[in-house]
Design a protein around this motif. Structure first.
Motif, PDB file in Angstrom:
ATOM      1  N   PRO A 281      -5.859 -27.511  14.893  1.00 13.97           N
ATOM      2  CA  PRO A 281      -5.648 -26.110  15.201  1.00 13.97           C
ATOM      3  C   PRO A 281      -5.096 -25.788  16.638  1.00 13.97           C
ATOM      4  N   GLY A 282      -5.167 -26.572  17.411  1.00 14.31           N
ATOM      5  CA  GLY A 282      -4.431 -26.430  18.727  1.00 14.31           C
ATOM      6  C   GLY A 282      -5.422 -26.045  19.660  1.00 14.31           C
ATOM      7  N   ASP A 283      -4.992 -26.128  20.938  1.00 18.77           N
ATOM      8  CA  ASP A 283      -5.891 -25.521  22.058  1.00 18.77           C
ATOM      9  C   ASP A 283      -4.976 -25.012  23.139  1.00 18.77           C
ATOM     10  N   PRO A 284      -5.514 -24.332  24.377  1.00 17.48           N
ATOM     11  CA  PRO A 284      -4.561 -23.795  25.192  1.00 17.48           C
ATOM     12  C   PRO A 284      -3.297 -24.768  25.716  1.00 17.48           C
ATOM     13  N   VAL A 285      -3.777 -26.051  25.978  1.00 19.56           N
ATOM     14  CA  VAL A 285      -2.732 -27.132  26.648  1.00 19.56           C
ATOM     15  C   VAL A 285      -1.742 -27.336  25.631  1.00 19.56           C
ATOM     16  N   THR A 286      -2.105 -27.541  24.438  1.00 20.75           N
ATOM     17  CA  THR A 286      -1.328 -27.896  23.266  1.00 20.75           C
ATOM     18  C   THR A 286      -1.647 -27.025  21.656  1.00 20.75           C
ATOM     19  N   PRO A 287      -0.913 -25.714  22.098  1.00 23.70           N
ATOM     20  CA  PRO A 287      -1.242 -24.821  21.063  1.00 23.70           C
ATOM     21  C   PRO A 287      -0.755 -25.078  19.779  1.00 23.70           C
TER      22      PRO A 287
ATOM     23  N   GLY B  71       4.222 -17.446  16.802  1.00 25.28           N
ATOM     24  CA  GLY B  71       2.828 -17.621  17.443  1.00 25.28           C
ATOM     25  C   GLY B  71       2.847 -17.949  19.051  1.00 25.28           C
ATOM     26  N   LEU B  72       4.179 -17.684  19.632  1.00 26.78           N
ATOM     27  CA  LEU B  72       4.315 -18.092  20.761  1.00 26.78           C
ATOM     28  C   LEU B  72       3.997 -16.990  21.863  1.00 26.78           C
ATOM     29  N   THR B  73       3.430 -17.543  23.125  1.00 23.81           N
ATOM     30  CA  THR B  73       2.912 -16.646  24.168  1.00 23.81           C
ATOM     31  C   THR B  73       3.419 -17.155  25.441  1.00 23.81           C
TER      32      THR B  73
ATOM     33  N   LEU C 104      11.637 -24.295  24.081  1.00 23.54           N
ATOM     34  CA  LEU C 104      12.081 -25.555  23.041  1.00 23.54           C
ATOM     35  C   LEU C 104      11.986 -25.209  21.570  1.00 23.54           C
ATOM     36  N   THR C 105      11.160 -24.187  21.395  1.00 22.16           N
ATOM     37  CA  THR C 105      10.920 -23.885  19.891  1.00 22.16           C
ATOM     38  C   THR C 105      12.125 -23.117  19.562  1.00 22.16           C
ATOM     39  N   LEU C 106      12.712 -22.351  20.358  1.00 16.95           N
ATOM     40  CA  LEU C 106      13.707 -21.319  19.862  1.00 16.95           C
ATOM     41  C   LEU C 106      15.151 -22.092  19.787  1.00 16.95           C
TER      42      LEU C 106
END
Length: 321
Positions: A220-226, A257-259, A268-270
């Protein structure tokens, strides 16, 4: 006042399943601190520049700007390379550096990172370099830099994040400083999920891609690795095998889902999403995506380079990195 010296290994955090950015966050929480003195490298893309703010751990800058020392070092090495005796000195320094690198490429863990054996390797390295090049530009002014760091930290308390090879020198200059007491500490879920994502970003031919994708999908991910990063990492695997449709779907989901944190993830995602859109022939949307990367307040160097290259030449599967 007590200072605890925590070793930093820079980009090796991305390669160390048992000592990664998630592990460092867990160590800091175990030590009961909510901020850290940053006495390590100035690389803006350092993995902890993402992980610590994402985990709500503050960074207090204490390392001076020593970028000019790198220029001095390269100027000296260029000079020494012109003479036989100079080249011999550089060979001796190079052998010392390779010996330390070999010690650091062995599997790292929280215990090994502060082990007497590894810290002795760092002492041996610096002693050998000083013998070959003296204290000065050739050593990147190590003694002078550490003296300045120690002066800035004198009278302070808390946890200091310092380059692993600087720890022996800082210990000598800060006699009341300590290494962390790790009794009772064990890496947990933050460390495990961070190791999974780091592995997914660095594929090799022996990987079981199906198992890796299934593991990324489960988390599900976490703050360090969302979750957005886990989706982006999975998308890169699909892109690597030519599955553009799935890669695009995952990247678009990740983009939604980016913050703001971790701060490098939007770039990196874009950048990867722009490549996938390009590879599908959607050039206009790809161009807008590349420009969005360059408009970000912060984007890692690799993301900016990808976007700039994409603006010049359309990305295709034949140049997949």
């Amino acid at each position: 006042m007590t200072l605890t010296l925590l070793p930093d290994v820079g980009d090796l955090l991305r390669l160390s399943p048992q000592y990664n950015a998630g592990t460092v966050v867990e160590l800091l929480r175990f030590l009961g601190v909510s901020e850290v003195w940053w006495a390590t490298g100035s690389d803006p893309d350092h993995p902890l520049r993402d992980a610590l703010p994402a985990a709500r751990i503050g960074i207090r800058e204490v390392a001076p700007d020593w970028a000019w020392a790198e220029a001095d070092y390269h100027q000296l090495t260029n000079f020494l390379n012109q003479y036989p005796q100079g080249r011999e000195r550089l060979r001796a320094a190079g052998q010392a550096e390779r010996a330390l690198s070999a010690a650091l490429t062995e599997p790292l863990s929280d215990v090994r990172a502060i082990s007497p054996e590894l810290l002795d390797s760092a002492r041996t390295y610096h002693a050998a370099v000083r013998t070959a090049l003296d204290e000065g530009p050739g050593t990147r002014w190590q003694e002078r830099r550490l003296s300045e760091l120690a002066g800035a930290l004198e009278g302070q308390s808390g946890v200091v994040l310092a380059a692993l090879d600087d720890l022996p020198g800082l210990q000598a200059l800060l006699p009341e400083s300590t290494l962390p007491e790790l009794t009772g500490f064990a890496p947990g879920e933050l460390s495990r999920v961070r190791a999974l994502a780091d592995r997914a970003w660095q594929l090799n031919e022996a990987d079981d891609l199906g198992a890796l994708l299934a593991a990324l999908d489960r988390e599900p991910g976490d703050p360090v690795t969302p979750k957005a990063e886990l989706d982006a990492a999975a998308a890169s695997i699909h892109l690597a095998v030519g599955d553009l449709a799935t890669a695009r779907a995952l990247l678009e989901r990740a983009a939604h889902g980016l913050t703001d944190l971790p701060r490098s993830l939007p770039g990196l995602t874009l950048a990867r999403l722009g490549q996938v859109r390009d590879a599908q022939g959607d050039r206009d949307l790809a161009l807008r995506t590349y420009r969005a990367v360059l408009a970000l307040t912060h984007a890692p160097a690799i993301a900016r380079e990808t976007a700039e290259a994409g603006l010049k030449v359309p990305f295709g599967l034949e140049n997949t990195a």
